[in-house]
Scaffold this active site. Structure first.
Site, mmCIF file in Angstrom:
data_model
loop_
_atom_site.group_PDB
_atom_site.id
_atom_site.type_symbol
_atom_site.label_atom_id
_atom_site.label_comp_id
_atom_site.label_asym_id
_atom_site.label_seq_id
_atom_site.Cartn_x
_atom_site.Cartn_y
_atom_site.Cartn_z
ATOM 1 N N LEU C 226 11.369 -34.819 16.571
ATOM 2 C CA LEU C 226 12.046 -35.210 17.810
ATOM 3 C C LEU C 226 11.270 -36.240 18.635
ATOM 4 O O LEU C 226 10.102 -36.050 18.932
ATOM 5 C CB LEU C 226 12.236 -33.933 18.659
ATOM 6 N N ASP C 227 11.902 -37.289 19.049
ATOM 7 C CA ASP C 227 11.319 -38.311 19.913
ATOM 8 C C ASP C 227 10.114 -39.015 19.280
ATOM 9 O O ASP C 227 9.332 -39.652 19.976
ATOM 10 C CB ASP C 227 10.908 -37.726 21.278
#
Lengths: 283, 283, 283, 283
Positions: C226-227
C-alpha cells in the site's frame, strides 16, 4: 461560524488599530483574524478584521451604526461584510469554458463563498453548461466593436440580480471605460499572460515567439486602461522549447483557472483592498 | 529605522489585542506591522507587533517595565526585541561548507540581521573559510558517539560569546537531549529532506531509492526527538529519473541553504513562535 | 497528426539506439520525438520514440511484425501505441468528486487523449455527474472489508469494456494484492500526501499535526504494498500555521486533481516506463 | 567519467538520428544521454548526444575527423566538446557581488564544470573577493557612455586567456553591438526581471510600481537588441504588498544568482542550442 469582516483604509497615523480594536473589545467581540499594512509610498493604512458574530451583542447593522461615529472620527473608508450573506457574482464568458466550468464546479462544491445568479455570454455555446448547473443564462450578443450597447444590457441585468462582482471568465470583449469606472474594484478579469508581459491579443503566441521559459496568468480588476488594472493574483508554470503555441494555450488554461479562482476567492473574502493602481491582499 | 518587536503568546480570549494595542497607542507608538493567530486546537493566541522606536517616548527597557503589569494581567508570555541589538548566532558545521558559506555571505552583505561571534566545527576543514571572514573558529572534536563531552565545551563557548541562537549548518552530529531542552527554540537545524520523509541518514539516497519526483529540505528547531522538532520552513525542487543520488545531493545543497537562510532570518526577526510541536511563522 | 509511439526497455548495451533508429530510418520513418535513459543502478535502458505515421509505408501492425525480429535480437521489451486508438480508461471513485469531475472535464474538452467507457463507484452519489457526461455508471458496493468480492465484479466489468487503465480517483478502498499484480503498471492511484510522508489514513490531519509548511499529493501505480507503488508524479503547495486540517483538505483537492491529471496524461502518452519500484517519465 | 558531447543542428529530415547514432554505434560508442528536438516553425532539427569517451577506440580529434564527412553529407552544423577540457569563463562584474560570489563559490566547490581564468570589472570593489579566490582580476574602467573603448580591452583580455564564454554577472554596462555579434551565443547576461517585463533600468522599482505579485530574473544571451536576446532560463518568486522596492531587490538577488547559475551550467554542458531568437535547452 458566522463572522463579520471589517475592512478599513485611511491615512496612516497613530492610534487607528487601538481605536478600532478597542471598540470591538468594548463590545466583547472575539477577533479571529486581523491583518494590517501601512504603505510607505502612499501613506495609507489598510486593515482587515474578522470578528466572530456570536461574540457580539447585536448584528451587523447595529454594529455598523455604532461604529460609524468612530469611523468618522478616524477618517476611515470602511466596509462591513457578513459571511452569511454571500456576494452575488455575475460571470461573463464567451466560447471557452475552462474558467467558467471551474468556477461553477467550485461554487457547486461549496468551495467559493458566493452565489451565481446569472451567467452572460455573447455566444450561446455555453448555455447548456450553465443551465445544467441550474443557473440562468443570458445571451447578450455583441455587434462587432459596439460593446457599449451590449454593456447597457449587461449592466441592467447585473443590477437586476443585485450583482456585487462581475467576473470576466475569458470574456474576450473590452469593457467600456465608463463601466470600468462605475464598477471600480468590482470587475475581475483573468488575463492569459504574466502581465505586464504580452499585453493584448494572442499572448501565448507572443510568449512562444519570444522564447520565454515560463508562462503565466494574471487576475486583475478591470480599468479603462486595458490590462493595466490593479493586480490581485498571478502565477507561472514552466515550459520548454518542445511546447508549441497550442500546447502553451492548453497548459495556460490550468494556470488561468487556478489564478482566477484564487483571486476571486480573496475578493469574496474581502481580502483585497485597492491601493491606487495596486492592491493589498491580506493572506 | 530602529524598531521594537513585541511577541506575545497567551490563552486566547477577548480583549488581548485591544489591551496591547491600546497600551502602545497610549504611548503614541507607531505600529509598523502587526500579525496575529488564534490556534483553535490549542486555544492559544499569538501576536507579533513592530513599533517604530522613535515614536515612543522612551527606550526598550522602560517600555518593558511599563508593559510588565499589563502582561501579567493578561497572562502573557512575551519577549521584546530591539532591532538595533543584533542577535548572536553561533554556527556549528562539520565538513560540508555550502550552508556555512551561504550564511557567511548573507551576514557579510547585511542580508541577515545578526552577529556571528563564533563558528564551531568537529573538523578543521572549514577554518580557513571562517577566518577569511574575520570570525573566530573553534575546533571541538567529537569522539565517536560521545557528543555529550563535546557539547559541554560547545555550550560553554556558546555562553561565553553570549549566544542567542545555535545554527546547525549541516553539523551531522546528534545534539544531546539535555542540550536541546536547555536551549529549546534556540537551536536551528537544517535537515536534508522534506520531513517527515526520509528521517535519518542519507536521505537523498533514500529519496532516489523511493523514486520521488521532488526532493526537499526542512529547517526546524532541534528537539530530543531527532528530526521531529517544530518545523520553521521547508521547500522542494523537482527532479527526474535522470538524476542519480549524487546529483540529488548537489541539487539539494541549493534547497538546503535557501531554506536555512529563510528559516534563520525569520527567527532573527522574531517571526517564529513555538506552538507545541509546531510553529507559528508570521510573514 | 497520427503518430506511432514505440517504447522500449532492455539491458543497456552499445548499439540499441542505432539499431532501432536505423530500422525506422530504413522505412523512411520521421522521428518527431525521442528520449532515452540508461539506469546506472539497474543496468537497464529505456527509450521512447514518436514516429509520424504518414511517413511510414504501412500501418502499426505491419510495423510491429517487421520490428519483432530486431526486438528479439536486441532482447527488447517493447510496446507500440497508435495515437489514433485512444486508451480505454475506467475510473473508480467513491463519494468525493473533485478528481472525477476534473478528469471528466479534461476528457470532454479533448485535453486527455483517452476514452472513458465506464465509471465504477461503491456509492451512488456520483452517478448523476457521470451520467450527465454520457458515460455509463456502475454501482459496485463494497461490503465492509471485503474488497475481494467487489473487485471480482470490477475486474469483470473492466475487461468487458476493454479497459487499458484503471484510475483510482480518490476511490478510498484498498485494491486486493492479486488485482494489483494482474494489472501491474495499469492501475493509477492518487494519494493525498507527498509520499512517503503520511502514509495511510487522514494524511492532511497528520500533516497539520506535524506542522509541515508544504502539503502535497502523489500519483503512483498501485501495488500490493500500500502506498509504496512506483511514483509517476508529485507536487506540493505552501501552507501556513493559519490553515486548519479542513483547509488543508480543500487546498489539497487542487493539488490532487492536477497531479492525477498530469500523471494520467503521461501514462496515456506512453511517457511512463516502469523501472522496478521507480518510474522513468519522459518529458 | 570523461564524455564527448556532440551537438548538432540542421534542416530536419528523415535519417539524421539513424545516421549519427549509426556512426557512433559502428565505433562501439556507448551513448549515455541523447535528446533531440524538431522545430516545426523553423524546420530545423537539434540533437545532443553524450558518448562515454572510454567506449570509443580513439580520442575527440580523431572522432571529429571521422565524423566530418558524415556531417557534411547530412548538412550538419555541429560541435564536439570533451568534458575533460573545461570551458574558460571570463566574468564581468561591476559593484554588486551576489552573482559573482555565487559563481566563485560554485566553481570552487566543483559545482560548475569550468575554469575562471579572469574576472573583469569597471570598478575595483570586487578585487579582494576575486583575488581571495586565487583568480586574476582586471580593472577596466568605463568612461561614461564609451563602452566601445572599454570593450576593446575586454575583448583583448578575453582572447588572451582563451575565453570561451563571457558572463555578465550584473555588469550594468551595455555591450557594444559588434561585440555581441562577434561572440553570438557566447555572452551570457543575467537580467533582473522576468523578461519581457520591465525592460531597462530599475526593474524592481518598475515591478513595485506596477504591483505585480511575482518577481523574476532572466538569463539570456546578449544581443545587439538590448534585453531581447535568446532566453536560456527564467524563474520567479512570490512577493506581497508588504515588500517595498528595496526588499524586492534583496529577494531578487537570490533569484538572479540561481537563474544565472542554472543557465551557465546548461551552457557549459552544451545543453543550450540557438534557434534564431529562441533557445533549445536539453534537460
Amino acid at each position: 461560524m458566522k463572522r463579520l469582516v471589517l475592512t478599513i483604509t485611511c491615512p496612516d497615523r497613530v492610534g487607528i488599530v487601538a481605536g478600532v480594536t478597542g471598540f470591538i473589545a468594548s463590545l466583547g467581540g472575539w477577533v479571529l483574524e486581523a491583518a494590517q499594512h501601512g504603505d510607505l509610498d502612499t501613506g495609507r493604512f489598510f486593515q482587515r478584521i474578522e470578528v466572530l458574530a456570536d461574540s457580539l451583542p447585536f448584528g451587523p447593522s447595529e454594529f455598523a451604526l455604532r461604529f460609524a461615529p468612530l469611523a468618522e472620527e478616524l477618517d476611515l473608508t470602511w466596509r462591513l461584510s457578513d459571511t452569511d450573506v454571500p456576494k452575488q457574482v455575475v460571470v461573463l464568458a464567451s466560447r471557452q469554458d475552462h474558467c467558467l466550468a471551474d468556477l461553477l464546479y467550485r461554487w457547486r462544491s461549496g468551495d467559493l463563498p458566493c452565489a451565481i445568479p446569472l451567467v452572460i455570454s455573447n455566444h450561446t455555446d455555453l448555455a447548456p453548461l450553465v443551465e445544467a448547473a441550474g443557473i440562468p443564462f443570458a445571451h447578450v450578443p455583441v455587434v462587432a466593436g459596439d460593446t457599449a450597447s451590449a454593456f447597457e444590457e449587461i449592466c441592467a441585468r447585473f443590477e437586476d440580480v443585485g450583482g456585487d462582482v462581475m467576473v470576466l471568465a475569458r470574456y474576450m470583449q473590452i469593457v467600456p471605460p465608463e463601466v470600468c469606472e462605475r464598477y471600480a474594484g468590482r470587475i475581475i478579469n483573468i488575463h492569459h499572460s504574466f502581465l505586464p508581459s504580452f499585453i493584448g491579443a494572442r499572448p501565448y503566441h507572443q510568449a512562444h515567439a519570444r522564447g520565454v521559459k515560463l508562462i503565466g496568468a494574471t487576475c486583475h480588476y478591470a480599468t479603462a486602461d486595458l490590462d493595466a488594472g490593479p493586480i490581485i493574483e498571478q502565477d507561472t508554470a514552466r515550459i520548454s522549447h518542445a511546447e508549441g503555441p497550442e500546447q502553451l494555450v492548453a497548459l495556460g488554461r490550468d494556470i488561468e483557472r487556478a489564478v482566477l479562482a484564487r483571486g476571486l476567492r480573496w475578493h469574496l473574502e474581502d481580502r483585497v483592498l485597492l491601493n491606487g493602481t495596486r492592491t493589498v491582499v491580506f493572506p
